[in-house]
Structure formats: C-alpha cells, structure tokens
Design an enzyme around this catalytic site. Structure first.
Site, short mmCIF file in Angstrom:
data_model
loop_
_atom_site.label_atom_id
_atom_site.label_comp_id
_atom_site.label_asym_id
_atom_site.label_seq_id
_atom_site.Cartn_x
_atom_site.Cartn_y
_atom_site.Cartn_z
CG ASP A 67 -0.30 -0.32 2.53
OD1 ASP A 67 0.94 -0.29 2.59
OD2 ASP A 67 -1.01 -0.60 3.50
CG ASP A 136 -9.07 -0.26 11.63
OD1 ASP A 136 -8.13 -1.00 11.24
OD2 ASP A 136 -9.42 0.75 11.00
CG HIS A 138 -5.92 -1.39 8.69
ND1 HIS A 138 -6.01 -0.31 9.54
CD2 HIS A 138 -4.60 -1.56 8.48
CE1 HIS A 138 -4.79 0.13 9.82
NE2 HIS A 138 -3.91 -0.61 9.18
CD GLU A 143 -8.68 1.91 7.72
OE1 GLU A 143 -8.85 0.96 8.50
OE2 GLU A 143 -7.98 2.89 8.00
#
Ligand code: GLP
Length: 257
Positions: A67, A136, A138, A143
C-alpha cells in the site's frame, strides 16, 4: 492456517525471515509482497543481516508494496516507498527496478491501481505476501467496510488508523486521509500469506480476526479462508488467541519457534 508462537518481537521476526529465506532458496526469482509499519521492520533487518553475511541474495526477487499513502511523493520520509528503500533496497541487493509500488502522486489513482494489478499478474502473482494487522483489523489499507474489496483501490483512512500512524509524522494533520492499497482480492490471490503480529495491543483484534466471523468490518478475518496462511505471533499478542482457541470450533495448527 498455521500459527507460530514466538517469545518476543525479535523471535517473531527471525521466524518470519526464515520462511522468506526458505522460499528464496527454493525460488530465487520469487515475488514478495512487502508490508510496512513496525511489524515487519525487524524481519527486514534479519534479511539484511543474512545478505550482509553473504548467505542470502535478493537480486532476482521481485517485490510489490502492499500500500501507499495517497498524495505523498516517493521522496517523502513517510512514504512506504521510502520505508522500503531505507530498510530493504539500500540494505540488500534487492534491485530497485524490481520493486513495484503504487505511486501516491499518480494523477489518475484508479488507473494506477489497475496497472498495478496488471503488473502483479504479468509477474505470475505474489508468492508470499507479508501482512501486518491494524488495530481496527485492517490489512494493507483495507479499512472496515460493508464489502471485501477485490482489487487495488483508493481507500479512506479511519481516524483510528491515522492516529496510530501519527507517531511517524510531526502532527496528526499531516497524516494523509487517503491511501492506495492492494485489495482483499489481490491479497487473497497470493500463493502464501505471512501475517506478523506483535504486542498486547494487537491481541484482541487478532483473536477476533482468526476466531470470529469472517466479516468485511474486520478485513483481516478473510485470512481464515486463505489456503496457505501462516501467522507468526509473539507471546503478548498470543494471549487472547489462547482463550479463543478453546471456545471456537475452528482448529488451526499451532507451533512454537
Ligand atoms: C498500517 C499499514 C499496514 C500495516 C498496519 C499495521 O497502517 N498500512 O500495511 O500492516 O497498519 O502497522 P504496524 O505494523 O505498524 O502495527
């Protein structure tokens, strides 16, 4: 799914590096998917050490970054390209031209993502994809969402993610609000996944990801159905897995390193 328990971050990194080294020995021109962040950092140092000792070459390896922040140039100190350049390219014989990245400054981000998928396919797909997990849940910058994304795309970063990464910037406001990332589909197509998890703060989300329902609200949960996923975990991050293991019907192979 194989879960390798290790004593600490150092051992987690050594175990992960061994898996990558094995693959490079078997296939010197392997394609490696590279994650950034704290989780894989020491793994890269282990690879660099092996290279410096003369027992490892990454010369024929191709790599794809997982990413990138949208809007950051490659030269920005916090770009993921810069991270890989600093920690792997400049420390080993990994060739810069063999390292593929999503360009954060691409004029047409969608086109850039499409071209990235094509480049991965042209090289025959990713052999080992390194992953970390966000607080979270991810993976990459996928996400929590109502669907699992298929291909590389632009994502909006959650506040929690921006705050977790703010430590690398001088101010929270400097953390980009968007990123480009391989999709969940891109990640799932890798021949093998290598998820590195370290620290007590990741223990709960890891247990949810591996033993909870497969749900795009917790993107990492998708790894449960990957055909060849190895999770290398240090002792603090293993704590909640130990509890979840006895209350869930899923059975994974546990090993220690
Ligand atoms: C980041 C990255 C991910 C990384 C994850 C965990 O924001 N985009 O690729 O795996 O969050 O990071 P860390 O290993 O620093 O906890």
């Amino acid at each position: 799914m194989k879960i390798i328990g290790t004593k600490d971050y150092e051992h987690m990194s050594q175990a992960a590096a061994e898996i990558i080294i094995e693959k490079i020995k078997e296939k010197p021109d392997m394609v490696l998917g590279l994650a950034t962040g704290a989780s894989p950092l020491q793994t890269y140092r282990c690879l660099a050490q092996r290279y410096q000792e003369g027992s490892l070459s990454l010369k024929q390896v191709s790599a794809f970054n997982l990413d990138e922040y949208a809007g950051l140039p490659k030269t920005h100190e916090q770009s993921f390209y810069h991270y890989i350049k600093e920690n792997l390219i400049s420390q080993t014989d990994l060739q810069e031209e063999n390292v593929h990245v999503l360009h954060g400054m691409a004029e047409d981000a969608e086109l850039e993502c499409k071209a990235y998928e094509e480049r991965i396919a042209q090289l025959g797909g990713i052999d080992i994809q390194l992953l970390g997990i966000g607080l979270d849940g991810h993976i990459g910058f996928n996400e929590p969402d109502h669907i699992f994304s298929m291909t590389a795309h632009v994502s909006n970063l959650e506040e929690e993610t921006r705050q977790a990464n703010a430590k690398y910037f001088s101010r929270l406001e400097e953390v980009p609000k968007k990123a480009m990332t391989m999709g969940i589909g891109t990640i799932m197509q890798a021949e093998a996944l290598l998820l590195l998890v370290s620290g007590r703060e990741k223990a709960v989300v890891l247990a949810q990801a591996l033993y909870g329902p497969i749900n795009p609200q917790l993107p990492a949960s998708i790894v449960q159905i990957h055909h060849n996923c190895t999770v290398v975990v240090d002792e603090p991050a293993l704590q909640e897995l130990k509890k979840a293991k006895d209350t869930c019907f899923r059975r994974y192979q546990y090993e220690t390193f």
